[in-house]
Structure formats: C-alpha cells, structure tokens
Write an enzyme that holds these catalytic residues in place. Structure first.
Site, PDB file in Angstrom:
ATOM      1  N   HIS A 193      47.572  36.306  79.505  1.00 37.51           N
ATOM      2  CA  HIS A 193      47.958  35.472  80.648  1.00 37.51           C
ATOM      3  C   HIS A 193      49.381  34.972  80.419  1.00 37.51           C
ATOM      4  CE1 HIS A 193      43.769  34.421  82.223  1.00 37.51           C
ATOM      5  NE2 HIS A 193      43.459  34.865  81.016  1.00 37.51           N
ATOM      6  N   GLY A 202      36.153  32.125  75.393  1.00 36.15           N
ATOM      7  CA  GLY A 202      36.310  31.900  76.834  1.00 36.15           C
ATOM      8  C   GLY A 202      36.696  33.136  77.620  1.00 36.15           C
ATOM      9  N   GLN A 203      36.606  34.314  76.996  1.00 37.26           N
ATOM     10  CA  GLN A 203      36.981  35.530  77.713  1.00 37.26           C
ATOM     11  C   GLN A 203      35.921  35.866  78.753  1.00 37.26           C
ATOM     12  OE1 GLN A 203      37.735  38.867  75.111  1.00 37.26           O
ATOM     13  NE2 GLN A 203      38.443  40.192  76.769  1.00 37.26           N
ATOM     14  N   ASP A 253      47.375  36.956  88.766  1.00 39.76           N
ATOM     15  CA  ASP A 253      45.990  36.521  88.634  1.00 39.76           C
ATOM     16  C   ASP A 253      45.445  36.137  90.012  1.00 39.76           C
ATOM     17  OD1 ASP A 253      44.177  35.301  86.026  1.00 39.76           O
ATOM     18  OD2 ASP A 253      43.631  34.637  88.048  1.00 39.76           O
ATOM     19  N   ILE A 254      44.217  36.542  90.288  1.00 36.76           N
ATOM     20  CA  ILE A 254      43.612  36.302  91.601  1.00 36.76           C
ATOM     21  C   ILE A 254      43.338  34.818  91.837  1.00 36.76           C
ATOM     22  CG2 ILE A 254      41.152  36.524  91.002  1.00 36.76           C
ATOM     23  CD1 ILE A 254      40.939  38.489  93.409  1.00 36.76           C
ATOM     24  N   ASN A 299      42.439  34.780  75.812  1.00 37.70           N
ATOM     25  CA  ASN A 299      41.067  34.384  75.510  1.00 37.70           C
ATOM     26  C   ASN A 299      40.377  35.566  74.825  1.00 37.70           C
ATOM     27  OD1 ASN A 299      41.301  31.829  76.750  1.00 37.70           O
ATOM     28  ND2 ASN A 299      40.954  32.735  78.760  1.00 37.70           N
ATOM     29  N   HIS A 344      43.736  41.145  77.845  1.00 37.93           N
ATOM     30  CA  HIS A 344      44.819  40.753  78.742  1.00 37.93           C
ATOM     31  C   HIS A 344      45.517  39.513  78.215  1.00 37.93           C
ATOM     32  CE1 HIS A 344      40.998  38.968  80.102  1.00 37.93           C
ATOM     33  NE2 HIS A 344      41.700  37.910  80.458  1.00 37.93           N
TER      34      HIS A 344
HETATM   35  P1  AMP Z   1      39.747  35.476  80.938  1.00 35.74           P
HETATM   36  O1  AMP Z   1      38.920  34.230  80.931  1.00 35.74           O
HETATM   37  O2  AMP Z   1      40.926  35.373  80.008  1.00 35.74           O
HETATM   38  O3  AMP Z   1      38.907  36.716  80.726  1.00 35.74           O
HETATM   39  O4  AMP Z   1      40.387  35.524  82.383  1.00 35.74           O
HETATM   40  C1  AMP Z   1      40.197  36.532  83.306  1.00 35.74           C
HETATM   41  C2  AMP Z   1      41.184  36.299  84.410  1.00 35.74           C
HETATM   42  O5  AMP Z   1      41.145  37.414  85.279  1.00 35.74           O
HETATM   43  C3  AMP Z   1      40.894  35.056  85.263  1.00 35.74           C
HETATM   44  O6  AMP Z   1      42.043  34.202  85.229  1.00 35.74           O
HETATM   45  C4  AMP Z   1      40.631  35.626  86.649  1.00 35.74           C
HETATM   46  O7  AMP Z   1      41.106  34.797  87.683  1.00 35.74           O
HETATM   47  C5  AMP Z   1      41.343  36.951  86.593  1.00 35.74           C
HETATM   48  N1  AMP Z   1      40.824  37.967  87.474  1.00 35.74           N
HETATM   49  C6  AMP Z   1      39.537  38.361  87.626  1.00 35.74           C
HETATM   50  N2  AMP Z   1      39.439  39.332  88.544  1.00 35.74           N
HETATM   51  C7  AMP Z   1      40.690  39.581  88.983  1.00 35.74           C
HETATM   52  C8  AMP Z   1      41.252  40.484  89.941  1.00 35.74           C
HETATM   53  N3  AMP Z   1      40.496  41.337  90.631  1.00 35.74           N
HETATM   54  N4  AMP Z   1      42.586  40.458  90.143  1.00 35.74           N
HETATM   55  C9  AMP Z   1      43.367  39.601  89.444  1.00 35.74           C
HETATM   56  N5  AMP Z   1      42.898  38.741  88.537  1.00 35.74           N
HETATM   57  C10 AMP Z   1      41.588  38.716  88.307  1.00 35.74           C
END
Ligand code: AMP
Length: 106
Positions: free
Chosen positions: A101, A92-93, A30-31, A86, A99
């Site tokens: 986590h 909260g998505q 995760d970024i 999420n 995906h």
């Molecule tokens: P969600 O709220 O479950 O949709 O979370 C999306 C997740 O994607 C968040 O934890 C972000 O930090 C992560 N995210 C968004 N863009 C990137 C990216 N380019 N590379 C890695 N993780 C990312």
C-alpha cells in the site's frame, strides 16, 4: 491463481484504475482509499504474502519499492507518504496476493 482477485485485475478480467504497468508489476488505486492518494503495487507473479518470499524474489521486491517512490511522486506526494504491507492472517492481510500500500495526503 484463478480465484485470486488481484490476478484477475492483472488479467483485466475485473476493472481497476491502473496507474502503472510493466512486465513485472501493476499499480492501481485502492477501491476503498484511506487517504487522498492510496494505491497498491503488486507483482504480476502470484506471491501469496511476505511469508512466501525467498531469495529469488529480491529483485522484484526491490523494483516494487523503487517504483512505489516514483509513483508516489507522480501522484503528488512530495511531502511524504506511508507504505504498508499487511502480512498473513495475523498481520491483517485480506487479499492473499502480496501488495504494498502507498498512502498519502496532499
Ligand atoms: P490488505 O488488508 O492489505 O490485504 O488490503 C487489501 C486492500 O485491497 C484493501 O485496502 C482493499 O480496499 C483493496 N482492494 C480489494 N479489492 C480491490 C479491488 N478490486 N480493486 C482495488 N483495490 C481492492
């Protein structure tokens, strides 16, 4: 999906720190990590969210969870970890490509 950031990661159009890849799945860090280890596992097929699952997705979802555990162990999370999905706007998505986590502290 051309405007999906995770589809772009799968296509290597944008960089990511990939920890696992096969024909069906991709896992990457995760970024914006919320723990010592925080990675995401995604299906390569674009599924918007858990709200969009059907019976044909049973095998890919099973593979995601089994792979999540393998990767968590490889990443040093033998003491345990958290999984989080999420789902939808009210769940909260933020990125609308399904995906899982995986988060854990060592
Ligand atoms: P969600 O709220 O479950 O949709 O979370 C999306 C997740 O994607 C968040 O934890 C972000 O930090 C992560 N995210 C968004 N863009 C990137 C990216 N380019 N590379 C890695 N993780 C990312």
């Amino acid at each position: 999906m051309s405007n999906c950031i995770f589809c772009k990661i799968i296509a290597k159009e944008i960089p990511s720190k990939i920890i696992y890849e096969d024909d069906d799945l991709l896992a990457f860090h995760d970024i914006n990590p919320s723990a010592d280890v925080h990675f995401l596992i995604i299906p390569k097929v674009h599924i918007e969210s858990m709200l969009h699952l059907n019976d044909e997705h049973q095998s890919i979802m099973g593979k995601i969870m089994v792979t999540a555990n393998k990767l968590a162990l490889e990443q040093g999370l033998q003491k345990g970890y958290k999984t989080l999905v999420n789902t939808g706007k009210n769940g909260g998505q933020e990125v609308f490509h399904l995906h899982v986590h995986v988060l854990g502290n060592k």
